[in-house]
Design a protein around this motif. Structure first.
Motif, mmCIF file in Angstrom:
data_model
loop_
_atom_site.group_PDB
_atom_site.id
_atom_site.type_symbol
_atom_site.label_atom_id
_atom_site.label_comp_id
_atom_site.label_asym_id
_atom_site.label_seq_id
_atom_site.Cartn_x
_atom_site.Cartn_y
_atom_site.Cartn_z
ATOM 1 N N GLU A 57 -68.864 3.916 -37.644
ATOM 2 C CA GLU A 57 -67.369 3.827 -37.762
ATOM 3 C C GLU A 57 -66.763 3.599 -36.186
ATOM 4 O O GLU A 57 -65.841 4.297 -36.049
ATOM 5 C CB GLU A 57 -66.875 5.012 -38.388
ATOM 6 C CG GLU A 57 -67.316 5.244 -39.788
ATOM 7 C CD GLU A 57 -66.782 6.632 -40.305
ATOM 8 O OE1 GLU A 57 -65.757 7.060 -40.329
ATOM 9 O OE2 GLU A 57 -67.497 7.400 -41.157
ATOM 10 N N LEU A 58 -67.497 2.811 -35.560
ATOM 11 C CA LEU A 58 -67.136 2.353 -34.378
ATOM 12 C C LEU A 58 -65.816 1.672 -34.417
ATOM 13 O O LEU A 58 -65.685 0.313 -34.773
ATOM 14 C CB LEU A 58 -68.202 1.599 -33.614
ATOM 15 C CG LEU A 58 -68.328 1.560 -32.058
ATOM 16 C CD1 LEU A 58 -68.246 2.994 -31.488
ATOM 17 C CD2 LEU A 58 -69.439 0.912 -31.722
ATOM 18 N N ASN A 59 -64.536 2.136 -34.005
ATOM 19 C CA ASN A 59 -63.369 1.568 -33.963
ATOM 20 C C ASN A 59 -62.704 1.415 -32.576
ATOM 21 O O ASN A 59 -61.909 2.583 -32.177
ATOM 22 C CB ASN A 59 -62.433 2.090 -34.724
ATOM 23 C CG ASN A 59 -61.015 1.783 -34.956
ATOM 24 O OD1 ASN A 59 -60.895 0.590 -34.583
ATOM 25 N ND2 ASN A 59 -60.103 2.302 -35.430
ATOM 26 N N ILE A 60 -63.268 0.634 -31.743
ATOM 27 C CA ILE A 60 -62.936 0.621 -30.467
ATOM 28 C C ILE A 60 -62.382 -0.735 -29.841
ATOM 29 O O ILE A 60 -62.444 -0.955 -28.793
ATOM 30 C CB ILE A 60 -64.249 0.935 -29.401
ATOM 31 C CG1 ILE A 60 -65.342 0.003 -29.816
ATOM 32 C CG2 ILE A 60 -64.592 2.227 -29.572
ATOM 33 C CD1 ILE A 60 -66.262 -0.080 -28.663
ATOM 34 N N ASP A 61 -61.585 -1.078 -30.881
ATOM 35 C CA ASP A 61 -60.838 -2.591 -30.732
ATOM 36 C C ASP A 61 -59.621 -2.373 -29.667
ATOM 37 O O ASP A 61 -58.927 -3.140 -28.947
ATOM 38 C CB ASP A 61 -60.250 -3.252 -31.844
ATOM 39 C CG ASP A 61 -59.414 -2.472 -32.898
ATOM 40 O OD1 ASP A 61 -59.669 -1.221 -32.740
ATOM 41 O OD2 ASP A 61 -58.683 -2.743 -33.438
ATOM 42 N N LYS A 62 -59.111 -1.121 -29.437
ATOM 43 C CA LYS A 62 -58.167 -0.710 -28.522
ATOM 44 C C LYS A 62 -58.607 -0.529 -27.044
ATOM 45 O O LYS A 62 -58.210 0.490 -26.374
ATOM 46 C CB LYS A 62 -57.155 0.220 -29.006
ATOM 47 C CG LYS A 62 -56.405 -0.279 -30.245
ATOM 48 C CD LYS A 62 -55.537 0.599 -31.017
ATOM 49 C CE LYS A 62 -55.064 0.176 -32.333
ATOM 50 N NZ LYS A 62 -55.638 0.775 -33.494
ATOM 51 N N THR A 63 -59.833 -0.584 -26.820
ATOM 52 C CA THR A 63 -60.497 -0.165 -25.539
ATOM 53 C C THR A 63 -60.690 -1.599 -24.560
ATOM 54 O O THR A 63 -61.107 -2.663 -25.231
ATOM 55 C CB THR A 63 -62.176 0.402 -25.883
ATOM 56 O OG1 THR A 63 -61.872 1.678 -26.633
ATOM 57 C CG2 THR A 63 -62.665 0.500 -24.699
ATOM 58 N N ARG A 64 -60.313 -1.324 -23.409
ATOM 59 C CA ARG A 64 -60.538 -2.358 -22.466
ATOM 60 C C ARG A 64 -61.629 -2.044 -21.665
ATOM 61 O O ARG A 64 -61.734 -0.965 -20.986
ATOM 62 C CB ARG A 64 -59.125 -2.502 -21.829
ATOM 63 C CG ARG A 64 -59.346 -3.773 -20.683
ATOM 64 C CD ARG A 64 -58.125 -3.819 -19.647
ATOM 65 N NE ARG A 64 -57.099 -3.915 -20.654
ATOM 66 C CZ ARG A 64 -55.898 -3.312 -20.439
ATOM 67 N NH1 ARG A 64 -55.874 -2.102 -19.753
ATOM 68 N NH2 ARG A 64 -55.003 -3.434 -21.446
ATOM 69 N N PHE A 65 -62.867 -3.006 -21.627
ATOM 70 C CA PHE A 65 -63.828 -2.810 -20.844
ATOM 71 C C PHE A 65 -63.826 -3.245 -19.538
ATOM 72 O O PHE A 65 -62.932 -4.376 -19.480
ATOM 73 C CB PHE A 65 -65.128 -3.322 -21.603
ATOM 74 C CG PHE A 65 -65.587 -2.212 -22.647
ATOM 75 C CD1 PHE A 65 -66.291 -1.274 -22.801
ATOM 76 C CD2 PHE A 65 -65.151 -2.619 -23.874
ATOM 77 C CE1 PHE A 65 -66.819 -0.619 -23.697
ATOM 78 C CE2 PHE A 65 -65.476 -1.799 -25.263
ATOM 79 C CZ PHE A 65 -66.032 -0.482 -24.988
ATOM 80 N N ARG A 66 -64.398 -2.513 -18.512
ATOM 81 C CA ARG A 66 -64.193 -3.221 -17.209
ATOM 82 C C ARG A 66 -65.764 -2.871 -16.725
ATOM 83 O O ARG A 66 -66.143 -1.930 -16.709
ATOM 84 C CB ARG A 66 -63.017 -2.478 -16.538
ATOM 85 C CG ARG A 66 -63.087 -2.866 -15.038
ATOM 86 C CD ARG A 66 -61.896 -2.135 -14.500
ATOM 87 N NE ARG A 66 -62.040 -2.225 -13.015
ATOM 88 C CZ ARG A 66 -61.476 -1.458 -12.056
ATOM 89 N NH1 ARG A 66 -60.770 -0.533 -12.300
ATOM 90 N NH2 ARG A 66 -61.621 -1.897 -10.932
ATOM 91 N N ARG A 67 -66.185 -3.532 -15.546
ATOM 92 C CA ARG A 67 -67.121 -3.348 -15.032
ATOM 93 C C ARG A 67 -66.615 -3.124 -13.268
ATOM 94 O O ARG A 67 -66.241 -4.031 -12.574
ATOM 95 C CB ARG A 67 -68.183 -4.579 -14.900
ATOM 96 C CG ARG A 67 -68.728 -4.610 -16.253
ATOM 97 C CD ARG A 67 -69.816 -5.904 -16.324
ATOM 98 N NE ARG A 67 -70.812 -5.808 -17.574
ATOM 99 C CZ ARG A 67 -70.370 -6.468 -18.513
ATOM 100 N NH1 ARG A 67 -69.454 -7.505 -18.573
ATOM 101 N NH2 ARG A 67 -71.254 -6.471 -19.594
ATOM 102 N N TRP A 68 -67.196 -1.882 -12.922
ATOM 103 C CA TRP A 68 -66.472 -1.535 -11.621
ATOM 104 C C TRP A 68 -67.276 -2.105 -10.375
ATOM 105 O O TRP A 68 -66.561 -2.315 -9.466
ATOM 106 C CB TRP A 68 -66.579 -0.059 -11.580
ATOM 107 C CG TRP A 68 -65.205 0.664 -11.603
ATOM 108 C CD1 TRP A 68 -64.260 1.216 -10.718
ATOM 109 C CD2 TRP A 68 -64.465 0.970 -13.068
ATOM 110 N NE1 TRP A 68 -63.271 1.809 -11.462
ATOM 111 C CE2 TRP A 68 -63.342 1.538 -12.913
ATOM 112 C CE3 TRP A 68 -64.799 0.626 -14.316
ATOM 113 C CZ2 TRP A 68 -62.566 2.043 -13.649
ATOM 114 C CZ3 TRP A 68 -63.905 0.884 -15.197
ATOM 115 C CH2 TRP A 68 -62.623 1.602 -15.018
#
Length: 157
Positions: A57-68
């Protein structure tokens, strides 16, 4: 902690990004690197490591991914609304790191096994856990504990 893991619904602090954790994490450690400090806004990141298949139930469409930092070993996700840590992805998304703050019942988790990048700590922590400093030592020990967790998982089958 009992040998049986009760699934937990994890989320960012505003519940915009949610997921169900269905298995005991393969590792847990406390990272003091400056990237984790920037990512969490705290002195360290207490994080669990899971396989992607351990989540549903992965609901992470409101997550912004970034590579530091390059090379991009870990993509760290921040909620687009509350701007708090949501979930992290590593090894092409096959490993998932979940900050323990995102569990509703962190007491049901295994205890952390070590501190990484302890040379970057903000405050000393006297908890009896091993403390590793620098990139090579910290990455080696993180890799070792993850490999041990994977081995234990496979050996149970």
């Amino acid at each position: 902690m009992s040998s049986e893991f009760t699934p937990q619904d994890g989320s960012c602090s505003c519940y915009s990004n949610t997921y169900t954790i269905n298995h005991t994490p393969i590792a847990r450690f406390v990272c003091h690197c400056t990237i984790c400090q920037d990512y969490t806004g705290k002195a360290y990141n207490d994080v669990t490591v899971l396989l992607k298949s351990d989540l549903s139930e992965l609901n992470i469409d409101k997550t912004r991914f970034r590579r530091w930092k390059m090379p991009p070993n870990i993509s760290r996700g921040l909620c687009k609304y509350c701007h708090k840590p949501s979930i992290e992805m590593a090894v092409g998304g096959n490993l998932v790191l979940v900050p323990t703050d995102n569990y509703p019942n962190p007491d049901a988790l295994p205890k952390p096994s070590m501190h990484l990048f302890y040379n970057r700590r903000v405050n000393d922590i006297d908890d009896g856990l091993p403390k590793y400093e620098g990139f090579v030592q910290s990455q080696t020990m993180a890799g070792k504990v993850i490999a041990q967790g994977l081995y234990k998982r496979v050996a149970k089958r």
